[in-house]
Enzyme design. Structure first.
Site, PDB file in Angstrom:
ATOM      1  N   LYS A  98       0.799  -1.223   0.000  1.00 29.59           N
ATOM      2  CA  LYS A  98       0.000   0.000   0.000  1.00 29.59           C
ATOM      3  C   LYS A  98       0.833   1.275   0.000  1.00 29.59           C
ATOM      4  O   LYS A  98       0.307   2.356  -0.283  1.00 29.59           O
ATOM      5  CB  LYS A  98      -0.924   0.005   1.224  1.00 29.59           C
ATOM      6  CG  LYS A  98      -1.882  -1.180   1.295  1.00 29.59           C
ATOM      7  CD  LYS A  98      -2.833  -1.225   0.114  1.00 29.59           C
ATOM      8  CE  LYS A  98      -3.833  -2.367   0.242  1.00 29.59           C
ATOM      9  NZ  LYS A  98      -4.765  -2.424  -0.916  1.00 29.59           N
ATOM     10  N   LYS A 124       1.361   5.288  -5.001  1.00 27.13           N
ATOM     11  CA  LYS A 124       1.971   3.982  -5.273  1.00 27.13           C
ATOM     12  C   LYS A 124       2.723   4.025  -6.594  1.00 27.13           C
ATOM     13  O   LYS A 124       3.846   3.524  -6.703  1.00 27.13           O
ATOM     14  CB  LYS A 124       0.899   2.888  -5.312  1.00 27.13           C
ATOM     15  CG  LYS A 124       0.048   2.754  -4.064  1.00 27.13           C
ATOM     16  CD  LYS A 124      -0.926   1.594  -4.213  1.00 27.13           C
ATOM     17  CE  LYS A 124      -1.914   1.513  -3.061  1.00 27.13           C
ATOM     18  NZ  LYS A 124      -2.995   2.500  -3.166  1.00 27.13           N
ATOM     19  N   GLU A 150      -6.377  -2.410 -10.509  1.00 27.67           N
ATOM     20  CA  GLU A 150      -7.475  -2.216 -11.451  1.00 27.67           C
ATOM     21  C   GLU A 150      -8.076  -0.829 -11.280  1.00 27.67           C
ATOM     22  O   GLU A 150      -8.846  -0.374 -12.131  1.00 27.67           O
ATOM     23  CB  GLU A 150      -8.547  -3.286 -11.243  1.00 27.67           C
ATOM     24  CG  GLU A 150      -8.151  -4.662 -11.715  1.00 27.67           C
ATOM     25  CD  GLU A 150      -9.301  -5.648 -11.657  1.00 27.67           C
ATOM     26  OE1 GLU A 150      -9.517  -6.349 -12.663  1.00 27.67           O
ATOM     27  OE2 GLU A 150      -9.973  -5.723 -10.612  1.00 27.67           O
TER      28      GLU A 150
END
Length: 217
Positions: free
Chosen positions: A14, A74, A165
């Site tokens: 994360k 990220k 996604e």
């Protein structure tokens, strides 16, 4: 480390440590794994965009705006980000190019082998193009096989990963010029090393009990 142990310990990162970079030799290993991923009838209907520079990752980050902004750090802080793309069609020229490559690689040793491969592959393409009418979805399924290969490969090398996604694939198609080259973004994957602030690194893994997810017959 055994594959079973890796399956129990790998997780979705994360937060990334922006100061750490994946050694280039390991990057090349992961790229090789992607290229050697399995696909139905060896169709290989994919293209991989690998971003490692700040400029490249910023381009990928255009797909992490608005409702997907939580993925932007990220992408920007990871060592590398891979955008896994699917072809927008399986043209006759492409299918013939596959046959040519297979022939160069020595796969047609028996008489009629090339013709048989052409017929078999075209048969599956026609099923998905004309009968089930899900050719694009079928190609994207093959891309997800390569994603699984990438995730397991990264784990074996001690590299953290985040499949995403949660990206705007249309924005990525535009930013990376994919559609004009016959591709479309499907999913992205950040790669690198987790930061100390990554809360998910400290949480236990959770999976349904075997009785709920597996039938032995």
């Amino acid at each position: 480390m055994s594959l079973v142990t890796l399956s129990k310990t790998r997780y979705t990162t994360k937060a990334y440590d922006a100061s750490r970079k994946i050694p280039q030799a390991q990057v090349e290993e992961l790229i090789t794994l992607l290229r050697n991923s399995p696909s139905s009838v060896n169709s290989q209907p994919w293209h991989f965009v690998v971003a490692s520079t700040d400029e490249g990752k910023a381009q990928v980050a255009t797909g992490a705006q608005g409702g997907f902004a939580y993925n932007e750090p990220k992408i920007l802080n990871a060592s590398h980000v891979v955008v896994l793309c699917a072809r927008t069609d399986l043209s006759e020229d492409y299918l013939e190019a596959l046959l040519d490559q297979e022939e160069r690689d020595g796969r047609f040793t028996a008489e009629g082998a090339r013709a048989n491969q052409r017929k078999s592959r075209q048969g599956y393409v026609d099923i998905h193009r004309y009968q089930t009418k899900d050719l694009q979805h079928w190609m994207e399924k093959q891309v997800y096989l390569s994603l699984g290969t990438l995730l397991l490969g990264a784990a074996t090398l001690g590299i953290d990963a985040t499949p995403m996604e949660g990206i705007d694939t249309k924005a990525l198609d535009e930013a990376l010029g994919l559609r004009e080259r016959g591709f479309t973004a499907v999913v992205a994957c950040a790669l690198g090393y987790h930061a100390d602030s990554d809360f998910n690194a400290k949480l236990p893994k959770s999976r349904l009990a075997e009785v709920a997810s597996l039938t032995r017959i």
